[in-house]
Each structure stands twice: as structure tokens, then as C-alpha cells.
Design an enzyme around this catalytic site. Structure first.
Site, mmCIF file in Angstrom:
data_model
loop_
_atom_site.group_PDB
_atom_site.id
_atom_site.type_symbol
_atom_site.label_atom_id
_atom_site.label_comp_id
_atom_site.label_asym_id
_atom_site.label_seq_id
_atom_site.Cartn_x
_atom_site.Cartn_y
_atom_site.Cartn_z
ATOM 1 N N LYS A 22 1.431 17.440 4.885
ATOM 2 C CA LYS A 22 2.197 16.872 3.821
ATOM 3 C C LYS A 22 1.504 17.016 2.379
ATOM 4 C CE LYS A 22 2.198 11.992 3.058
ATOM 5 N NZ LYS A 22 1.731 11.679 1.589
ATOM 6 N N ASN A 23 0.270 16.322 2.485
ATOM 7 C CA ASN A 23 -0.786 15.937 1.296
ATOM 8 C C ASN A 23 -1.291 17.564 0.803
ATOM 9 O OD1 ASN A 23 0.049 13.409 1.308
ATOM 10 N ND2 ASN A 23 -2.085 12.815 1.861
ATOM 11 N N CYS A 117 1.781 0.469 -6.320
ATOM 12 C CA CYS A 117 2.490 0.816 -4.911
ATOM 13 C C CYS A 117 1.994 -0.284 -3.897
ATOM 14 C CB CYS A 117 2.566 1.936 -4.609
ATOM 15 S SG CYS A 117 1.176 2.677 -3.713
ATOM 16 N N ARG A 122 -3.506 2.069 -8.122
ATOM 17 C CA ARG A 122 -3.221 3.543 -8.358
ATOM 18 C C ARG A 122 -3.121 3.991 -9.920
ATOM 19 N NH1 ARG A 122 -0.209 5.861 -3.235
ATOM 20 N NH2 ARG A 122 -1.792 7.474 -3.790
ATOM 21 N N PRO A 123 -4.162 3.960 -10.628
ATOM 22 C CA PRO A 123 -4.160 4.265 -11.932
ATOM 23 C C PRO A 123 -4.251 5.999 -11.911
ATOM 24 C CG PRO A 123 -6.252 3.464 -11.449
ATOM 25 C CD PRO A 123 -5.383 3.032 -10.278
ATOM 26 N N ILE A 124 -4.001 6.363 -13.317
ATOM 27 C CA ILE A 124 -3.839 7.919 -13.397
ATOM 28 C C ILE A 124 -4.843 8.392 -14.531
ATOM 29 C CG2 ILE A 124 -1.840 8.745 -12.059
ATOM 30 C CD1 ILE A 124 -0.772 9.040 -14.899
ATOM 31 N N ASP A 308 -6.470 7.061 4.930
ATOM 32 C CA ASP A 308 -5.115 7.197 5.649
ATOM 33 C C ASP A 308 -5.152 7.005 7.049
ATOM 34 O OD1 ASP A 308 -4.185 7.683 2.753
ATOM 35 O OD2 ASP A 308 -4.111 9.920 3.180
ATOM 36 N N ARG A 400 8.698 9.311 5.294
ATOM 37 C CA ARG A 400 7.956 9.983 4.257
ATOM 38 C C ARG A 400 6.787 10.901 4.464
ATOM 39 N NH1 ARG A 400 5.425 6.160 0.956
ATOM 40 N NH2 ARG A 400 4.670 8.244 -0.136
HETATM 41 N N1 EPU Z 1 -8.287 6.400 -8.983
HETATM 42 C C1 EPU Z 1 -8.557 5.867 -10.253
HETATM 43 N N2 EPU Z 1 -7.941 6.619 -11.370
HETATM 44 C C2 EPU Z 1 -7.292 7.700 -11.101
HETATM 45 C C3 EPU Z 1 -6.935 8.304 -9.985
HETATM 46 C C4 EPU Z 1 -7.465 7.474 -8.872
HETATM 47 O O1 EPU Z 1 -9.213 4.923 -10.420
HETATM 48 O O2 EPU Z 1 -6.754 8.392 -12.420
HETATM 49 C C5 EPU Z 1 -8.516 5.708 -7.906
HETATM 50 C C6 EPU Z 1 -7.500 4.989 -7.073
HETATM 51 O O3 EPU Z 1 -7.260 3.940 -7.635
HETATM 52 C C7 EPU Z 1 -8.417 4.899 -5.639
HETATM 53 C C8 EPU Z 1 -9.298 6.314 -5.816
HETATM 54 O O4 EPU Z 1 -9.479 6.617 -7.158
HETATM 55 O O5 EPU Z 1 -8.981 3.773 -5.709
HETATM 56 C C9 EPU Z 1 -8.702 7.415 -5.082
HETATM 57 O O6 EPU Z 1 -7.376 7.835 -5.393
HETATM 58 P P1 EPU Z 1 -6.695 9.467 -5.450
HETATM 59 O O7 EPU Z 1 -6.542 9.705 -6.738
HETATM 60 O O8 EPU Z 1 -7.907 10.154 -4.688
HETATM 61 O O9 EPU Z 1 -5.549 9.191 -4.699
HETATM 62 P P2 EPU Z 1 -4.284 10.156 -4.722
HETATM 63 O O10 EPU Z 1 -4.730 11.377 -5.131
HETATM 64 O O11 EPU Z 1 -3.281 9.401 -5.891
HETATM 65 C C10 EPU Z 1 -4.317 11.074 -2.384
HETATM 66 C C11 EPU Z 1 -3.259 10.878 -1.149
HETATM 67 C C12 EPU Z 1 -3.196 9.696 -0.665
HETATM 68 C C13 EPU Z 1 -4.617 9.268 -0.064
HETATM 69 C C14 EPU Z 1 -5.592 9.346 -1.327
HETATM 70 C C15 EPU Z 1 -7.130 9.052 -0.944
HETATM 71 C C16 EPU Z 1 -1.356 12.735 -1.933
HETATM 72 C C17 EPU Z 1 0.019 12.990 -2.054
HETATM 73 N N3 EPU Z 1 -1.895 11.488 -1.478
HETATM 74 O O12 EPU Z 1 -3.443 10.234 -3.346
HETATM 75 O O13 EPU Z 1 -2.416 9.778 0.491
HETATM 76 O O14 EPU Z 1 -4.784 8.068 0.403
HETATM 77 O O15 EPU Z 1 -5.418 10.721 -1.946
HETATM 78 O O16 EPU Z 1 -7.388 10.056 -0.184
HETATM 79 O O17 EPU Z 1 -2.436 13.645 -1.453
HETATM 80 C C18 EPU Z 1 -1.001 8.888 2.130
HETATM 81 O O18 EPU Z 1 -0.672 10.264 2.542
HETATM 82 O O19 EPU Z 1 -0.454 8.068 2.725
HETATM 83 C C19 EPU Z 1 -1.419 8.754 0.936
HETATM 84 C C20 EPU Z 1 -1.213 7.461 0.438
#
Ligand code: EPU
Length: 422
Positions: A22-23, A117, A122-124, A308, A400
Site C-alpha cells: 500500500k505505502n 490523526c 503529523r505535521p508536513i 507500523d 484501509r
Molecule cells: N514529521 C515531521 N514533519 C513532517 C513530516 C513528518 O515532523 O513534515 C514527523 C512525523 O510527525 C513523524 C515522523 O516525522 O514523527 C515520520 O513521519 P513520516 O513523514 O515519515 O510519515 P508519513 O510519510 O506521513 C508514512 C506511512 C505511515 C508510516 C510512516 C513512518 C504512507 C502512506 N504512510 O507516513 O504508514 O507509519 O511513514 O514509517 O506511506 C500506515 O501504513 O499505517 C502508516 C501510518
């Protein structure tokens, strides 16, 4: 709303075919916006999240269809739409992965800012910092991020944050940089296999990406990208969940279409607690027939233990002979499952980002509530091994990310019924 009614105490035995990831599939599908040629993506699992992303791609002007072999075809026909609205992003956070591709190809993009969530804030900010470094102008209005990027230029970009790198942030910046002028270097890039898969797909489209899979990714921008025919990697989290299912039920499962090299940290933990994992050509056999030892686990970015699989492994350690400790270093609040597991007789105590797991002799069936995708999987595993009947409410979370998990588990001996729970 669907619920699972699970009769516990079954031992799982047999063969399970693991789906495509999925990811990996989500950012790859989003990256097909980088071209107006047809992309064919194979091995995409049939999941609610994938369907959401396909609807989003359609709303952004792509034609999406499935052929008789279940391959997804995506062809962009209209490039004037640029908004991923709140309704879509609210339903699926991974919608954010259209931001980089749209910006690079259409020079502008608007994506609703995702909220928090069940697993944390989960900031971006890192996604935005990376795109800004490439030259995008960003503005925020009405909860939407507007990105304008007429002239993206390659840069050296550091993508590390307080919890390590970011998977989808790396995906967004890497995708945007494929069409930027000159060379981009991403330092502290995510090394997850899903990022390697996206890099390989982009290269199949004609991008020049090196170093994906390491913390330093180099991208040399090109004028345009073409279509590609690509197969996504097997889902390492689904595979890990079934490994834990074999272990917790004292059973024996053979997993087909499983890349054990993506699960080294998990297999190491399974071996440490006394579970046998045998790798054979194209398959892996998991076998457990004894009481398990405790172990301490810390989740980390790849190749560390994946967040995960934290919830599912916690269920397993509930039944170990002794005390374990689980520390979350990626999403420190991702512990919604602990209170539910305690309702089934587990002995879990949360101290900040750590949960102390005191092993118990058995879990006892109860009605429990799923809060997010992986927490739901943890509760299903608990139901399989618990004494008596467990009802897991709100299983739309599990749909999901796992394709018809109850059917797969029932084929190897579980007793799970999907019911409509008003
Ligand atoms: N973070 C920040 N700033 C950002 C982005 C992330 O501080 O701009 C922090 C997050 O809050 C977290 C860490 O960095 O503490 C890692 O987050 P990441 O951005 O890597 O997570 P993601 O890319 O949003 C993906 C997977 C998640 C998985 C995480 C970590 C997808 C669609 N989602 O999320 O999968 O847990 O990487 O490996 O690929 C799941 O499948 O159940 C799931 C939640």
C-alpha cells in the site's frame, strides 16, 4: 458499520500470499501525474486508501482504469485542475503525495492541509521546507496550501526532523525534483523500501535518480518524463502482521511473495523471542510452538523496527513469559491500542513514549474499538488468540490497509465473521 466477530483459540496453519505494498503504491500512483503518457501499475492492492487516491487522481484530470489482470492504468487527460480539497485529504492523509508531482508538472498545486490523526499530530513542515528550497512559493489560505513553482531549481536539501526523516516528504521532494532544473541532493532522506520503489518507478519514467535507499539521494532534473509499466514491491507490513499471526497462535504459516530483506529487524525480534523464521526461495516459513521470551523494542526509521508493526508486536509480547518494553520513536502517541488490549486482560502501562508490557498467561475476548489501521490489526490478532469471543468495532480502519484480511486469516484457520454493526 462493519465489525469483526472473532472466535478465539485457533491455531493458524497454511500458506498466505502477500499483496503489493500500500505505502509503495500510493506515492507511485501519485507520481503518474508527472506525465501525460499512460502509466501501468501492477500489484496494487484493492484497498480503501488506493480507491481514495484513484478518485483524487480522477478529480485532477486523470483517467484511471483496471484491466483484466487487475493492473491499474493511469493517463492524465486534463491538467488544469490543481486542488486536492479538504474532503479528500480528510479521508486520507496520503493525499498529500500529489503535491510534489502536481507542482513539478503543472507548476501550481493546492492541497488541503492535513489535520492530526489517531496516531499523532503529523505535521508536513518538512515537505513544505523541501519544496520551498526548490523554489516553490507557498501560501496558506482557508486551510489550503497553495504552491506556485514556475521555475523549480535543484538544491541541496536537508529533510531531517525531530523524529528522523519523512517518508512522504522524501517522496514529494524527490518527485518534484525530477523536473527541476539542475541537480537536487536530498540529505537525511528516508531510506524505506517504499522510497526505493518510488525512485525505481521514476527512473523507469526517465528520471535520473541515484542513491535512493540511502540517506543521500541525488536527482538530476530532466525536461519531461514518459509513461512506464511497473510492479510494486510486496507489502512488508502485511507480511510482518502475518508473521506475528503465526507466532501468536503457536501456528505455522508460509508466506509467499515476501521480501525478507525488508523485514530484518522484525525477524531478528521474532528470533530473539523464540519464533523460527526460515527463508526459502521465494517464501518464508514462520513457526512457533512454545512460550515466548520477552524483548525490548524501539521503533526507528528503516532499517530499524517499523512503527507500523509496533501495535501488532505489542499484542504478541502480551503473551510472553516476562516483561518487555516498547518505545515509540516515530509517533510517540501511537498507543491507542493499549487501553483496548488491557480490556482483554493485557497488563500494559504507558510511561510517556514507552509501554511496559507484563506478560500474561492468556487474553480474554471482549468488545474492543479499532482506532487506526495498525491498532485494528493488533486487536484482530488479540481476538484470534483470546479465550472466547472478541468483537472488533470500526473495522473500516483495517480495510484501509489490509485487503480482505478476515478472508485470508480464515483460509489458514481463523474464525472471523464480518458483521454489520449498527
Ligand atoms: N514529521 C515531521 N514533519 C513532517 C513530516 C513528518 O515532523 O513534515 C514527523 C512525523 O510527525 C513523524 C515522523 O516525522 O514523527 C515520520 O513521519 P513520516 O513523514 O515519515 O510519515 P508519513 O510519510 O506521513 C508514512 C506511512 C505511515 C508510516 C510512516 C513512518 C504512507 C502512506 N504512510 O507516513 O504508514 O507509519 O511513514 O514509517 O506511506 C500506515 O501504513 O499505517 C502508516 C501510518
Amino acid at each position: 458499520m462493519d465489525a469483526f466477530v472473532i472466535q478465539g483459540g485457533t491455531r493458524l496453519r497454511g500458506e498466505v500470499e502477500i499483496n503489493g505494498s500500500k505505502n509503495a503504491a500510493l506515492p507511485i500512483l501519485a507520481a503518474s501525474l508527472l506525465t501525460d503518457e499512460e502509466c501501468v501499475i501492477r500489484g496494487v492492492p484493492d484497498l480503501a486508501d488506493v480507491r481514495h487516491l484513484c478518485s483524487l487522481l480522477e478529480s485532477l484530470g486523470a483517467k484511471v482504469w483496471q484491466d483484466k489482470d487487475k493492473a491499474l492504468h493511469i493517463q492524465v487527460e486534463e491538467e488544469s485542475h490543481c486542488l486536492a480539497d479538504y474532503e479528500t485529504v480528510r479521508r486520507m492523509r496520503a493525499s498529500i503525495c500529489v503535491l510534489g508531482p502536481m507542482l513539478a508538472r503543472r507548476h501550481r498545486a493546492a492541497v488541503s492541509m492535513p489535520g492530526g490523526c489517531a496516531i499523532g499530530d503529523r505535521p508536513i513542515n518538512l515537505h513544505l521546507r523541501g519544496l520551498e528550497a526548490l523554489g516553490a512559493k507557498l501560501a496558506m489560505e482557508g486551510g489550503n496550501i497553495f504552491a506556485d513553482g514556475q521555475h523549480l531549481e535543484g538544491k541541496e536539501i536537508f529533510l531531517g526532523g525531530p523524529f528522523g526523516s519523512t517518508v512522504l516528504g522524501t517522496a514529494n521532494v524527490m518527485s518534484a525534483a525530477t523536473l527541476a532544473q539542475g541537480e537536487t541532493i536530498i540529505e537525511c532522506a528516508a531510506c524505506e523500501p517504499e522510497i526505493v520503489d518510488l525512485g525505481n518507478f521514476l527512473n523507469a519514467m526517465g528520471a535520473h535518480i541515484h542513491g535512493h535507499g540511502t540517506p543521500r539521494i541525488t536527482i538530476r532534473g530532466v525536461e519531461s518524463l514518459s509513461g512506464a509499466d511497473y510492479t510494486v514491491i510486496p507489502d512488508r507490513i502485511e507480511a510482518g502482521t502475518f508473521m506475528i499471526a503465526a507466532a501468536i497462535s503457536n501456528g505455522e504459516l508460509t508466506l509467499k511473495h515476501c521480501r525478507t530483506e525488508h523485514l530484518v529487524a522484525v525477524i531478528d525480534c521474532l528470533n530473539t523471542i523464540g519464533v523460527d523464521v526460515e527463508r526459502a526461495e521465494g517464501a518464508v516459513r514462520i513457526h512457533s510452538a512454545r512460550r515466548l521470551h520477552p524483548v525490548d523494542i524501539t521503533t526507528q526509521p528503516y532499517p530499524g523496527f517499523p512503527t507500523d508493526l509496533q501495535a501488532q508486536f505489542m499484542t504478541l509480547l502480551c503473551l510472553a513469559d516476562g516483561n518487555s518494553m516498547i518505545t515509540e520513536k516515530i509517533f510517540p502517541d501511537r498507543f491507542m491500542h493499549t487501553a483496548e488490549l488491557n480490556r482483554m486482560g493485557a497488563q500494559l502501562r504507558k510511561e510517556g513514549p514507552t509501554v511496559l508490557v507484563q506478560g500474561v498467561k492468556e487474553l480474554i475476548g471482549a468488545p474492543v474499538m479499532a482506532s487506526d489501521l495498525r491498532a485494528s490489526a493488533a486487536l484482530v490478532l488479540a481476538g484470534i488468540v483470546a479465550q472466547g469471543e472478541t468483537t472488533v468495532l470500526r473495522v473500516y480502519h483495517i480495510d484501509r490497509g489490509y485487503e480482505r484480511i478476515e478472508e485470508k486469516l480464515n483460509r489458514v484457520g481463523a474464525k472471523i465473521e464480518r458483521v454489520d454493526q449498527p
